[in-house]
Design an enzyme around this catalytic site. Structure first.
Site, mmCIF file in Angstrom:
data_model
loop_
_atom_site.group_PDB
_atom_site.id
_atom_site.type_symbol
_atom_site.label_atom_id
_atom_site.label_comp_id
_atom_site.label_asym_id
_atom_site.label_seq_id
_atom_site.Cartn_x
_atom_site.Cartn_y
_atom_site.Cartn_z
ATOM 1 N N PHE A 132 0.829 -1.141 -0.024
ATOM 2 C CA PHE A 132 -0.077 -0.012 -0.100
ATOM 3 C C PHE A 132 0.870 1.135 0.115
ATOM 4 C CE2 PHE A 132 -2.349 3.312 2.267
ATOM 5 C CZ PHE A 132 -3.368 3.623 1.632
ATOM 6 N N MET A 150 -0.272 32.794 -22.870
ATOM 7 C CA MET A 150 0.912 32.561 -23.813
ATOM 8 C C MET A 150 0.420 31.625 -24.889
ATOM 9 S SD MET A 150 3.915 33.490 -24.433
ATOM 10 C CE MET A 150 5.063 34.060 -23.002
#
Lengths: 186, 571
Positions: free
Chosen positions: B111, B475
């Site tokens: 895990f 941009m």
């Protein structure tokens, strides 16, 4: 075409213009991955690679890398390799200044009909038999990359079950100046 | 003295003089968070691990000291990969500690297991997986040594949970000889012959340019640079990473070169006969098409990293070394160019003809983003630190903010990481609490990491954020307008969604808005008056405004596009 001059020791199994880097590294887990990853990341081509614990100390391993000097900027390879923290020293050996050797193992199916001719080939190449059973032999050749190539070609007529090569090792010819990063435990 | 690995880690950080760690706990790093309670180290609890990494970067860029971040295994560690990669590109010293699953579980898909040393191999200067508690002090000391010496960069320490929980007899390495780094030798001796050859090139130059990169800041060589430049009167350009390395207002400073550089800086490099590159790496955003870059220039390239020498541009004199050390050697050798009057008069005419400029804004708005930046700067105290995200706002800030001193500009250069600004500003403010810190951000960038304003508010870090809100990924919009026939694809964001004022208020900050020039000046005063909580100002700016000058991607720097008002009909 700008074809570079061929030189003695060039073989069918090496790039047109190869170069040998003998790299002393710390013997730690993941070091080989760092080197392989660097080559992949930077787009450098490895032709062959041989790794084993070094002569110096169990802490170090020596990696012999043959690079294609045609497509790979050698200065960049050395500079980038040198930045890896686990790389202790790099010998940069030009092939004409090197003594190169390679090991070849081959297992070949044999029977009464071909045994004599095979023994003849082994004898001429200087190969030795290291294992035998009724249907096959395993043979070994250690020699220059060119002699390994020649031996491999000679075996093409046989049903070669397995053929393995180690990739080359190299040391500088005696009396040659060595280009080294000159660091680490000399 | 017996300590747990976790205690040893914290004690090792204290030994290194660490005062602040940016982080977020989780299962695998849990043991380390317990001794942290008893430590003098301040921990800043972030809302996302990416924030921790960028804060550590901002801290480092503002202070010059290494930034430290600590996160858990698995997704905690992958979330901090972007800041690590960013720091790697910009050579920012970071030490990042990640929790790891117990050594007995490594490789078993446990895990929250993740091979973070494998993932970060290509984006760290080095990384360690610590296998015993005894190794912890060495790993920490070595990590700081690696991060801060030679070419600086990020170093990651992966610490398995059982190692943190096991015990060790406390020790601490005395010096580098104890770090077990046989392959690491950051100090290199200068080759006197190289220095002599550089001196000869400088003496013969008629159009030299000092091409100053971020390495000059990393080397803390700004005083040496200034002395050298003032004595030789060689023009200086400071790259995006080097803004502040040389005073913006200095008469020898031509400004920023590159894709959005000042015309005079770009053109001086193009016409130069000698580039003296100091800790700069011939980045494509500086060179444009490399084959056409500074075609008549010989090159002296100084870099601490030998792999940079000859990587992009072959140098006539390549010097591996620390910028400060090399500048001192050049001073000692008395490197002096011949008269530069003709060169300077050419440069002055470029400066006069093509200064940075923008159009006036209408009184009813929207605002010009460049005007916002100039107004913020005019009202900011000396020594203000400015952070930014990535995009148009970043370029305008680099162009129009007058950076006068080192470590006052905190930005993401090589990686171009959107969302860098807010967390980096927070880190900068933590490192330099005495300074005003403005984050000049875009609306796109802001939305990527804005949640860290919760961190700023709860930890008492009063940064100021100016959003240049043009409702676009600006941009990209600019490129689509100029190079894709105004076919706008997936760049519109909306000026009102989210409502930035309400969002700021929900995060415990003051939220302000300005649409007209009058409102702008009022709101800047208001923001400057607030020093106890973070402030966010939503500046409504003109969406059609573009960054000029501009060298189109892949073009030669000779084909620089200046501001439309400066273009001649014949162009």
């Amino acid at each position: 075409m700008n074809t570079p001059e061929p030189f003695a020791g060039e073989t069918a199994h090496s790039p047109v213009r190869h170069h040998i880097l003998s790299v002393l590294v710390e013997n730690k887990s993941g070091v080989l991955a760092r080197i392989a990853g660097l080559f992949a990341r930077r787009g450098f081509n490895i032709y062959s690679l041989a790794v084993a614990p070094s002569e110096r100390h169990a802490r170090f391993s020596r990696i012999t890398i043959v690079v294609d000097a045609e497509s790979t900027p050698l200065e960049q390879v050395v500079g980038q390799l040198d930045k890896l923290v686990n790389v202790v020293d790099i010998w940069d050996i030009a092939p004409r200044d090197a003594v190169e050797r390679e090991l070849l193992l081959a297992t070949i199916a044999t029977d009464v009909s071909n045994r004599t001719s095979l023994l003849d080939i082994l004898g001429r190449a200087g190969a030795s038999i290291i294992d035998v059973d009724p249907g096959a032999v395993t043979v070994m050749l250690s020699g220059t990359p060119a002699s390994c190539d020649e031996f491999e070609r000679a075996l093409e007529d046989y049903s070669s079950v397995e053929l393995h090569r180690t990739g080359r090792l190299a040391v500088p010819r005696l009396g040659q100046e060595l280009t080294s990063t000159e660091r680490g435990l000399r | 003295m017996q300590l747990t690995g976790a205690q040893a880690l914290i004690k090792s950080l204290e030994q290194q003089g660490v005062d602040t760690v940016f982080g977020l706990p989780g299962g695998a790093i849990l043991p380390v968070y317990d001794p942290l309670l008893d430590s003098s180290i301040r921990h800043i609890l972030v809302r996302h691990e990416q924030g921790a990494g960028h804060m550590a970067e901002g801290y480092s860029l503002a202070t010059g000291r290494p930034g430290v971040a600590m996160v858990t295994s698995g997704p905690g560690s992958t979330n901090i990969v972007t800041p690590i990669a960013n720091a790697h590109m910009d050579s920012t010293p970071l030490v990042v500690i990640t929790g790891q699953v117990a050594t007995s579980s490594i490789g078993l898909d446990a895990f929250q297991e993740c091979d973070i040393t494998g993932i970060t191999m290509g984006v760290t200067k080095h990384n360690f997986l610590v296998r015993t508690a005894h190794e912890i002090p060495r790993a920490v000391a070595a990590a700081f040594h690696l991060a801060t010496t030679g070419r600086p960069g990020p170093v990651l320490i992966d610490l398995p949970k059982d190692v943190a929980q096991s015990t060790m007899e406390w020790w601490y390495p005395v010096g580098p000889e104890d770090y077990d780094l046989p392959g690491y030798h950051p100090l290199v001796d200068l080759d006197e012959a190289d220095v002599e050859r550089a001196v000869a090139l400088i003496a013969a130059a008629e159009r030299p340019v000092l091409y100053v990169g971020g390495g000059t800041l990393k080397s803390r060589a700004t005083a040496e640079l200034r002395a050298f430049a003032e004595r030789t009167r060689i023009p200086v350009v400071t790259t995006l990473m080097a803004r502040g390395a040389f005073p913006h207002s200095h008469e020898l400073n031509l400004g920023m070169p590159g894709m959005h550089g000042v015309y005079a800086a770009v053109t001086a490099m193009q016409r130069s006969d000698l580039l003296i590159a100091l800790g700069a790496r011939f980045d494509d955003r500086v060179t444009g098409r490399t084959a056409a870059f500074a075609p008549g220039a010989r090159v002296i390239h100084v870099d601490i990293d030998r792999a940079e020498l000859g990587k992009i541009r072959q140098a006539d004199v390549a010097i591996q070394g620390d910028v400060g050390m090399v500048l001192r050697a050049l001073e000692t050798a008395g490197a002096n160019p011949p008269r530069l009057d003709t060169w300077w008069s050419e440069i002055r005419s470029w400066q006069a003809t093509y200064p940075l400029t923008y159009d006036d804004e209408p009184t009813e708005g929207p605002l010009r983003p460049q005007h916002v930046i100039e107004s913020l700067a005019a009202n900011a105290p000396a020594g203000t630190i400015v952070a930014s995200g990535v995009g148009q706002h970043q370029m305008w800030t680099a162009q129009f903010w007058p950076f006068e001193e080192p470590n006052s500009w905190v930005n993401s250069g090589g990686a171009g990481t959107m969302g860098f600004g807010v967390p980096a500003a927070i880190g900068a403010k933590v490192g330099r609490p005495d300074r005003t810190v403005w984050c000049i951000d875009g609306d796109g960038c802001f939305q990527m990491t804005a949640q860290e304003l919760v961190t700023a508010r709860s930890e008492g870090i009063p940064i100021k954020v100016a959003i240049l809100n043009n409702s676009y990924l600006g941009m990209v919009r600019q490129w689509q307008e100029m190079f894709y026939d105004e076919r706008y694809s997936e760049v519109y964001l909306s000026p009102d969604l989210p409502d930035y004022v309400k969002l700021a208020e929900a995060m415990g900050c003051v939220g302000l808005r300005a649409t007209t020039p009058k409102e702008m000046s009022d709101v800047i005063d208001e923001a400057n008056a607030i020093n106890d909580v973070p402030v966010v100002v939503d500046f409504r700016v003109d969406a059609s405004e573009k960054v000029f000058p501009m060298v189109p991607a892949g073009a030669s720097n000779d084909d620089i596009l200046v501001h439309p008002s400066q273009r001649k009909e014949t162009r």
